[in-house]
Design an enzyme around this catalytic site. Structure first.
Site, PDB file in Angstrom:
ATOM      1  N   SER A  72       0.825  -1.212   0.000  1.00 15.83           N
ATOM      2  CA  SER A  72       0.000   0.000   0.000  1.00 15.83           C
ATOM      3  C   SER A  72       0.854   1.255   0.000  1.00 15.83           C
ATOM      4  O   SER A  72       0.339   2.353   0.053  1.00 15.83           O
ATOM      5  CB  SER A  72      -0.936   0.004   1.213  1.00 15.83           C
ATOM      6  OG  SER A  72      -0.173  -0.091   2.384  1.00 15.83           O
ATOM      7  N   HIS A 120      -2.120  -2.193  -6.448  1.00 13.89           N
ATOM      8  CA  HIS A 120      -2.613  -1.898  -5.101  1.00 13.89           C
ATOM      9  C   HIS A 120      -4.141  -1.905  -5.054  1.00 13.89           C
ATOM     10  O   HIS A 120      -4.789  -0.979  -5.516  1.00 13.89           O
ATOM     11  CB  HIS A 120      -2.050  -0.539  -4.629  1.00 13.89           C
ATOM     12  CG  HIS A 120      -2.512  -0.156  -3.261  1.00 13.89           C
ATOM     13  ND1 HIS A 120      -2.732   1.141  -2.878  1.00 13.89           N
ATOM     14  CD2 HIS A 120      -2.831  -0.924  -2.183  1.00 13.89           C
ATOM     15  CE1 HIS A 120      -3.160   1.155  -1.620  1.00 13.89           C
ATOM     16  NE2 HIS A 120      -3.223  -0.080  -1.181  1.00 13.89           N
ATOM     17  N   GLU A 145      -4.674   0.708  -7.974  1.00 12.26           N
ATOM     18  CA  GLU A 145      -3.575   1.539  -8.464  1.00 12.26           C
ATOM     19  C   GLU A 145      -2.531   0.631  -9.112  1.00 12.26           C
ATOM     20  O   GLU A 145      -2.153  -0.393  -8.537  1.00 12.26           O
ATOM     21  CB  GLU A 145      -2.938   2.328  -7.305  1.00 12.26           C
ATOM     22  CG  GLU A 145      -3.851   3.422  -6.784  1.00 12.26           C
ATOM     23  CD  GLU A 145      -3.303   4.123  -5.552  1.00 12.26           C
ATOM     24  OE1 GLU A 145      -3.416   5.361  -5.484  1.00 12.26           O
ATOM     25  OE2 GLU A 145      -2.767   3.446  -4.649  1.00 12.26           O
ATOM     26  N   ASN A 199      -3.778   6.849  -1.040  1.00  8.87           N
ATOM     27  CA  ASN A 199      -3.381   6.898   0.364  1.00  8.87           C
ATOM     28  C   ASN A 199      -2.576   8.152   0.688  1.00  8.87           C
ATOM     29  O   ASN A 199      -2.662   8.681   1.787  1.00  8.87           O
ATOM     30  CB  ASN A 199      -2.573   5.650   0.752  1.00  8.87           C
ATOM     31  CG  ASN A 199      -3.485   4.485   1.105  1.00  8.87           C
ATOM     32  OD1 ASN A 199      -4.677   4.679   1.371  1.00  8.87           O
ATOM     33  ND2 ASN A 199      -2.948   3.281   1.095  1.00  8.87           N
TER      34      ASN A 199
END
Length: 795
Positions: free
Chosen positions: A123, A146, A158, A197
Site C-alpha cells: 500500500s 494496489h 492503483e 493513500n
C-alpha cells in the site's frame, strides 16, 4: 494485439487483503491458489485453511457465493512452490516489511513462469526498491498492483510501474483488472503511498489537526466529514477504526520515513491520540475499541482530553448542515469561508489544506488531475474528487483564497501554490482531457482497447463528455422514460423516475418501447445511466403514485393499474425481438419481476435482487410468483414440482434478497445462461452484444405453455412449514397470512394436484390477493411505516 489470458492467479499471503483478493478472483471464475507459511502445528496449510474459513464469516462478504470458498487452492512456501510455474499472474500481499518481502521474493523468483506478471499489493512501499535483486528479465515483468479494502467492493486499483517495467505488461494487466475483476484502474507514480493513500491520509491528518484546533469531538467531525460532504458515511475517525489504527499508523510512518523534504512534513507526525490508542491495543473495529467503542447497544466515543470513552452521537450544527445542503458549490464554499461558526471554519480549513496539498504535489505523485480525482472517488468513496470540487466552486476565487491563507500563515505550511494554478485557467478538467503539470498540457483518457467496452466512462465534472442521460438519438422521451439508440440496431429504454420505480408512465413507456423495437430494431435493452455509479435497476412499483387512486376509489381502483403492469411485463416476455435487462444495484419487488420477464439478464456482480413485497404487507403481483410456478414446472420435468418450488416460495415469503449476482443465480432470480459482468461501466456494451446475438441467431419468443401445478396438496404441504414458523415465533400472524397467500399462488390455487393452468390464471390469483391485502389494516400500517421511515414494520 495478442490476448493476455489469465488462466491462474497465485496470491502470496493469506492475510486480510491476500485472502480477499483471492476470493474476488474466484468470484470472477479465475482459478486461484493462496499461499502462506507452513503452519507450525496441525495441517501444514493450516494458516491458509483458517483464512478461507474466515472468508465465509466476513461482512461485507468477500465471496459472491460462500460455497465457492472450497475452490481456492491451498499452498505453502515449503511444499508447493512448483505450483507457481502454472500461474500467469502472481500477487504478493504479505505484511508491509521490505525485508520480509525480499526474503519471500528470493524463494519464489526461480519458480515464476517466464511470461508471468509478478506484482506487489503493497500500500505504499517503493516498487523500485522491492524489485532490487531481481534479474533484468523479472524486473521487466514486475509492478505494483494496489487493491483497496474490501477488494470486492472498492472500485480502485492503483497500477504502479518502475522505470524498468515493460509498458505492455501494464496494458495487459489493466485490461484484466478492468474487465475480469471489474476495477477502475489509476496509474500512479512510484512515490510513498502512491496517490489515494497519499492524498487520503494527508486529508485525515489535516482533519485531525484542524479538529483539535477548533475543539471538535470525533463524532461531530465524522458527522461533518461523512455523507454531508459526499464522502464515505463513516466520516474520518470511524473510517480509521475500520481500516485499523495500526495500519493507519503504518501508512503515516511510511510518510515520516520517506518524505523528509516534503513542505508538509510537519503534518505527518503521528497524532498523539492515535499513538496512545495503538499503545493501549485499541486498534479500531477489529479490537472492539479505537476512536469508538461499542458497549452493549451504545456507541461510545473517545474523549481526547479525559482519555476515556464517553457517550457519542454528536452532530453537526443545524446552521452548518444547512450550508452543506446548498446545491450551488460556489455559494457553499463562500459561505463556509465567511462564517464565524467554528464547524464551518473547520470545514473551510480542511478544504483549503486539501486544495493546497494536491496543487503542490500533483506533478510528483500523478500524471494528471483526473487520476487524483478518480483515486479519491474510487479508493476513499468520495462522490466528487478534490479537483472537481475546486473547479465547481470557482477555480480562480478559491486559488486566491488559498493564497491569502498561505500568506497570512493560516495554512499548514508556507509552500506557495504552483504557477500553473494562476495561468488564467478556470479548472483542470476540460473537453480535451485533464491537466498534466509535467506535460504542461491536458491529457486525454487512456485509449486501451478495454475501454471500448465502456460505452460511457466514469464522468468527470468539467469534461463535458456525453453521458447516458443525453447521449445517442432520442426516439421518444417524457417525464418517466427515455428511449434512444446509438445507430447500432438496439433500442435502449432508460427510466427517469427516482430509484427507477415503476408507475403508470414507466408502464406506458415499456409498451411503447416494445412496439418501437419490434418495428425498427434487433432488440431492446433496459438500462439506466447511473447504473455504474451505484444507482438502482428498479426499486419496484411506485406505491406513491397509487395513493391518490387508493384515496379516491379504494383498493378496487388500483386493480386496473396492477393488470396493466402485468400485461406490460408479459409484453416484454413475448416480444418478437429479444428484451435484455441490464441489471445493477437494487432490483426489488416489481424491479425483480421486470427482470424476470425479459429474454435475458446481464447483471453486474453487485446486483441485489429479490421479491420484497411482504416487507410492506403485500405479495408480488407483477408476475413474480407466476414465474416461480412456471420455472418450477419446467425444471421438475415430471418430478415432484414442490421440491423445485421450495426455494422460490421461501425467498418470496421471507423477502430474501441476493447479496450478489452470483447468489441470485443460486436463488433462481438469474438463470444459468444469464451473464454476470464485473465492471458496471461495461453493462450496456455486453447487454447490446447479447441482444444483437440473440436476434442474429434467429430469436423467437417462448411459446405460451400450460403449467402443471401442485394445487391444494402443495398449499397444505407448505402450510405445515408455515405453522411451525409462526408457532416458533419466527414470523408474525400477518407474515403467516402473506405466506399462505404466496403458497396459494405458486401452487396454482384451489385446484387438484397435477392440474394444468395458464399464465393468466396465475396472474389473476396474484392480482386478487394483492388487492385484497390493500384493504387489510395491517398491510396499510406496513405501507405507511415504509413511506414515513423507509424501514419495514414487523406487525
Amino acid at each position: 494485439m495478442s490476448n493476455f489470458i489469465v488462466k491462474k492467479v497465485a496470491v502470496l499471503g493469506a492475510g486480510v487483503m491476500g485472502a480477499q483478493i483471492a476470493a474476488h478472483c474466484l468470484n470472477a471464475k479465475v482459478p486461484v491458489v493462496l499461499f502462506d507459511l507452513p503452519a507450525k502445528e496441525g495441517p501444514k496449510n493450516g494458516i491458509v485453511l483458517r483464512a478461507i474459513e474466515n472468508l465465509k464469516k466476513l461482512s461485507p462478504a468477500p465471496l459472491g457465493n460462500k460455497d465457492d470458498a472450497s475452490l481456492i487452492e491451498v499452498a505453502n512456501y515449503e511444499d508447493n512452490l512448483d505450483v507457481l510455474a502454472g500461474c500467469d499472474l502472481i500477487i504478493e500481499a504479505i505484511a508491509e516489511r521490505m525485508d520480509w518481502k525480499h526474503d519471500l521474493y528470493k524463494k519464489v523468483a526461480p519458480h515464476i513462469a517466464p511470461n508471468a506478471i509478478f506484482a506487489s499489493n503493497t500500500s505504499g512501499l517503493s516498487i523500485t526498491a522491492l524489485s532490487e535483486g531481481f534479474d533484468a528479465e523479472l524486473k521487466a515483468r514486475f509492478c505494483g498492483v494496489h487493491f483497496f479494502n474490501p477488494p470486492r467492493y472498492m472500485h480502485l486499483v492503483e497500477l504502479i510501474p518502475t522505470a524498468t517495467t515493460k509498458p505492455e505488461i501494464l496494458d495487459q494487466l489493466e485490461g484484466f483488472l478492468a474487465t475480469t475483476l471489474g476495477k477502475g484502474v489509476v496509474r500512479a507514480k512510484d512515490t510513498p503511498n502512491f496517490i489515494a493513500n497519499r492524498v487520503g491520509v494527508f486529508g485525515i491528518l489535516s482533519t485531525v489537526h484542524q479538529a483539535d484546533k477548533f475543539g471538535l469531538s470525533v463524532d461531530v467531525v465524522d458527522d461533518l466529514t461523512g455523507a454531508k460532504l459526499g464522502r464515505a458515511k463513516s466520516g474520518t475517525f470511524r473510517t480509521a477504526d475500520v481500516v485499523g489504527l495500526d495500519t493507519m499508523g503504518h501508512v503515516i510512518k511510511t510518510m515520516q520515513d520517506n518524505l523528509k523534504d516534503d513542505p508538509f512534513y510537519g503534518v505527518y507526525a503521528t497524532p498523539p491520540l492515535l499513538a496512545k490508542l495503538v499503545e493501549q491495543g485499541a486498534l479500531g473495529q477489529k479490537a472492539g475499541a479505537g476512536f469508538y467503542k461499542k458497549v452493549g447497544k451504545d456507541i461510545l466515543r473517545i474523549d481526547a482530553a479525559k482519555g476515556e470513552y464517553v457517550t457519542g452521537g454528536g452532530k453537526a450544527d443545524e446552521l452548518v448542515a444547512r450550508i452543506l445542503k446548498d446545491k450551488d458549490p460556489v455559494k457553499r464554499m463562500k459561505t463556509l469561508r465567511e462564517s464565524t461558526n467554528p464547524q464551518a471554519q473547520f470545514l473551510w480549513a480542511i478544504f483549503r489544506d486539501g486544495f493546497h496539498y494536491i496543487a503542490v504535489h500533483m506533478e510528483s505523485i500523478a500524471d494528471n488531475a483526473r487520476d487524483i480525482d478518480f483515486a479519491m472517488r474510487w479508493g476513499f468513496g468520495w462522490s466528487v474528487g478534490p479537483f472537481e470540487i475546486w473547479q465547481a466552486a470557482d477555480w480562480k476565487q478559491i486559488a486566491g483564497w488559498v493564497k491569502e491563507d498561505i500568506d497570512a500563515g493560516k495554512a499548514l505550511c508556507n509552500a506557495p501554490l504552483p504557477a500553473w494554478v494562476f495561468d488564467g485557467r478556470t479548472g483542470v478538467h476540460a473537453a480535451d482531457g485533464s491537466y498534466s503539470p509535467a506535460k504542461k498540457a491536458n491529457v486525454a483518457r487512456s485509449t486501451l482497447p478495454v475501454y471500448e467496452r465502456q460505452v460511457f466512462r466514469a464522468p468527470l465534472l468539467g469534461e463535458g463528455v456525453a453521458d447516458g442521460k443525453t447521449a445517442g438519438t432520442t426516439v421518444f422521451e417524457d417525464d418517466s422514460v427515455r428511449a434512444w439508440h446509438q445507430n447500432d440496431d438496439v433500442l435502449v429504454l432508460s427510466f427517469k423516475t427516482k430509484m427507477h420505480v415503476i408507475g403508470p408512465g414507466v408502464i406506458a413507456g415499456l409498451n411503447k418501447a416494445v412496439a418501437e423495437a419490434e418495428k425498427n430494431y434487433k432488440g431492446l435493452v433496459l438500462w439506466h445511466a447511473d447504473a455504474a455509479e451505484g444507482g438502482a435497476f428498479s426499486a419496484g412499483a411506485d406505491l406513491q403514485s397509487m395513493l391518490p387512486l387508493f384515496m379516491s376509489g379504494g383498493a378496487k381502483a388500483i386493480e386496473p393499474m396492477v393488470a396493466e403492469l402485468q400485461q406490460a411485463f408479459m409484453g416484454l416476455k413475448y416480444a418478437s425481438v429479444p428484451v435484455v435487462a441490464a441489471v445493477a444495484g437494487l432490483a426489488l419487488g416489481g424491479g425483480c419481476e421486470l427482470a424476470l420477464h425479459t429474454a435475458k439478464r446481464v447483471a453486474s456482480i453487485e446486483s441485489y435482487i429479490g421479491l420484497v413485497e411482504v416487507g410492506v404487507g403485500l405479495i408480488p403481483a407483477g408476475g413474480g410468483l407466476k414465474e416461480a410456478a412456471v420455472r418450477a414446472a419446467n425444471d421438475a420435468k415430471g418430478n415432484d414440482i414442490l421440491q423445485f418450488l421450495k426455494t422460490s416460495f421461501l425467498n418470496a415469503a421471507t423477502a430474501n434478497v441476493s447479496k450478489s449476482a452470483l447468489q441470485a443465480k443460486s436463488m433462481g432470480y438469474l438463470k444459468a445462461d444469464d451473464v454476470i459482468v464485473f465492471n458496471a461501466y461495461e453493462l450496456l456494451h455486453v447487454a447490446k452484444v447479447e441482444a444483437r446475438a440473440m436476434f442474429d441467431a434467429g430469436y423467437r419468443p417462448p411459446l405460451k405453455a400450460q403449467i402443471a401445478v401442485t394445487g391444494r396438496y402443495g398449499v397444505a404441504t407448505i402450510m405445515a412449514q408455515l405453522v411451525n414458523m409462526r408457532d416458533g415465533g419466527f414470523i408474525s400472524a400477518h407474515d403467516y397470512k402473506l405466506g399462505t397467500m404466496i403458497a396459494n399462488i405458486v401452487c396454482g390455487g384451489e385446484v387438484e394436484e397435477g392440474s394444468v393452468v395458464n399464465e393468466q390464471w396465475l396472474l389473476d390469483l396474484e392480482r386478487k390477493a394483492f388487492v385484497e391485502l390493500l384493504n387489510n389494516p395491517k398491510t396499510q400500517e406496513r405501507i405507511m411505516g415504509m413511506m414515513q421511515t423507509g424501514k419495514p414494520v414487523r406487525n
